[in-house]
Design a protein around this motif. Structure first.
Motif, PDB file in Angstrom:
ATOM      1  N   THR A 166      -5.091  -0.680   7.597  1.00 47.51           N
ATOM      2  CA  THR A 166      -4.790   0.416   8.401  1.00 47.51           C
ATOM      3  C   THR A 166      -5.816   1.329   7.956  1.00 47.51           C
ATOM      4  O   THR A 166      -6.226   2.131   8.952  1.00 47.51           O
ATOM      5  N   VAL A 200       7.259   0.798   4.027  1.00 50.56           N
ATOM      6  CA  VAL A 200       6.064  -0.455   4.268  1.00 50.56           C
ATOM      7  C   VAL A 200       5.486  -0.639   2.850  1.00 50.56           C
ATOM      8  O   VAL A 200       5.174  -1.666   2.324  1.00 50.56           O
ATOM      9  N   THR A 207      -0.550  -6.483  10.321  1.00 50.44           N
ATOM     10  CA  THR A 207      -1.065  -5.007  10.706  1.00 50.44           C
ATOM     11  C   THR A 207      -0.492  -4.503  11.892  1.00 50.44           C
ATOM     12  O   THR A 207      -0.209  -3.268  11.826  1.00 50.44           O
ATOM     13  N   ILE A 215      -1.625  -4.446   4.275  1.00 50.25           N
ATOM     14  CA  ILE A 215      -1.556  -3.219   5.506  1.00 50.25           C
ATOM     15  C   ILE A 215      -2.326  -2.073   5.087  1.00 50.25           C
ATOM     16  O   ILE A 215      -2.891  -1.599   6.057  1.00 50.25           O
ATOM     17  N   VAL A 274      12.410  -3.435   8.004  1.00 45.85           N
ATOM     18  CA  VAL A 274      10.780  -3.300   7.990  1.00 45.85           C
ATOM     19  C   VAL A 274      10.312  -4.487   7.145  1.00 45.85           C
ATOM     20  O   VAL A 274       9.494  -5.119   7.612  1.00 45.85           O
ATOM     21  N   ALA A 308       2.774  -3.606  11.446  1.00 49.16           N
ATOM     22  CA  ALA A 308       3.070  -2.421  10.903  1.00 49.16           C
ATOM     23  C   ALA A 308       2.786  -1.057  11.330  1.00 49.16           C
ATOM     24  O   ALA A 308       3.470   0.051  11.337  1.00 49.16           O
ATOM     25  N   LEU A 312       8.147  -7.653   8.941  1.00 53.76           N
ATOM     26  CA  LEU A 312       7.010  -8.048   8.600  1.00 53.76           C
ATOM     27  C   LEU A 312       6.672  -9.453   7.962  1.00 53.76           C
ATOM     28  O   LEU A 312       5.718  -9.999   8.173  1.00 53.76           O
TER      29      LEU A 312
END
Length: 383
Positions: A262, A249, A217, A258, A200, A220, A204
């Motif tokens: 989000t 994350v 984003t 993020i 992860v 993610a 990113l």
């Protein structure tokens, strides 16, 4: 009605009824569920729970748990691991016993009673998560414990369901079946934490090199969906995978950006649709033919989680008020309970009338939870 108009109506209803609910002193989620009932097939019939709405609603609950993961205090999560297991264990055992004994007393067969008990073991914390976020209680010790206990509850629920299906089809359950399930769960979380964590971070970091709008984003959200998909492949709920993705994350440098982006995406479209869709999907007409036992069963569902999880919390040295809050937070069944009831229907254990009882329980627990959470966390409530 055209799907675009349906979605527009759902979003307008979500905001208007959510705002009205807050003005009346209740969580927004309660108003959104009621708004969904009004515009759904049960009352006005303006919107149906078709494939388009269902997909966006499923994305809504997945994104809600992803955000919950992003906002989880990882150190606090580590501290509540053992209490969460104890709470979830009591929260599965007590409702199962309540449901089983209640059904036996009402004249159901032993197998039917076991499945009715099994349906009560499930917890679906999407609604609870939404209300706790709204009340700014998600990052508390109680909020983190509820989420952690729900993860354990998901695994225990799968084991219970496997045992019940085995008993119904073969008359017994083999230890091998349980070992396979436990092995899949262990492998999923081990890979998620050991392999997923560096993967992860790397994904990113690499996404930042792509000079397109909101690439980080987008990556993610892709990670969230991949974790949800893999969870389902390991017989775990997709929302549990999304929650794990959020936790991973949250430990990255990009987490703050993020979370902000989000949150905007989720609460603009997906989460309102999820909450209103609970009402749209709820057929309140089942209340007219589900019978008296449906109300008894729903009462057992509520008391089973409050007493079971509450007892587990007290054993884990939570204060009485915190134990009550945890028990109330674990009440909603929603999609998890419905999945179990559907399997019982497919297995021929439930007829349509028995299935309606389970649906009524899901409907009632969804409606009362926002009320009870508001009360349990009220400053006026002693403790």
């Amino acid at each position: 009605m055209d799907v675009f108009l349906e979605l527009a109506l759902i979003l307008i209803v979500a905001e208007l009824f959510g705002y009205l609910s807050i003005r009346l002193g209740f969580p927004a989620a309660l108003g959104q569920i009621i708004g969904g009932i009004l515009i759904g097939p049960s009352v006005l019939g303006l919107v149906g729970y078709d494939e388009g709405v269902k997909l966006l609603a499923e994305l809504g609950v997945v994104m809600l748990l992803f955000l919950a993961g992003l906002e989880t205090d990882v150190e606090e999560f580590k501290h509540v691991g053992v209490p969460a297991f104890i709470i979830a264990s009591f929260g599965v055992l007590v409702p199962f016993i309540f449901g089983y004994l209640g059904a036996i007393a009402w004249g159901y067969s032993s197998v039917q009673a076991m499945f009715l008990g099994g349906v009560l073991t499930a917890t679906s914390v999407g609604l609870t998560t939404s209300v706790l976020m709204e009340m700014k209680k998600l990052r508390t010790k109680v909020g983190t414990t509820i989420l952690a206990a729900a993860v354990v509850d998901d695994v225990l629920g799968i084991i219970v369901l496997t045992i019940l299906v085995g008993i119904n089809t073969r008359g017994s359950i083999y230890a091998k079946d349980l070992m396979i399930i436990l092995g899949e769960v262990v492998v999923y979380f081990a890979l998620g934490l050991l392999v997923g964590h560096p993967a992860v971070k790397g994904a990113l970091k690499a996404s930042e090199k792509i000079t397109l709008p909101e690439t980080v984003t987008a990556f993610a959200i892709a990670i969230m969906l991949i974790f949800a998909y893999l969870a389902e492949q390991f017989q775990i709920a997709g929302i549990t995978g999304a929650y794990l993705a959020g936790i991973l994350v949250a430990s990255t440098e990009e987490a703050r950006e993020i979370n902000t982006k989000t949150t905007t995406i989720s609460y603009s479209l997906f989460i309102p649709i999820f909450l209103v869709s609970i009402g749209i999907e709820s057929d309140i007409h089942v209340l007219t033919y589900a019978g008296t036992f449906a109300l008894v069963y729903s009462t057992l569902a509520i008391l089973g989680k409050i007493l079971g999880c509450g007892l587990g919390a007290l054993v884990s040295r939570f204060k009485p008020k915190e134990a009550l809050q945890i028990g109330v937070g674990m009440i909603p069944r929603m999609e998890v309970g419905l999945i179990m009831a559907n399997i019982a229907l497919d297995e021929g254990v439930f007829d349509r009338g028995t299935f309606a009882i389970a649906v009524t329980m899901v409907l009632i627990t969804s409606i009362v939870t926002p009320f009870l959470l508001k009360w349990a966390f009220s400053k006026d409530y002693g403790g």
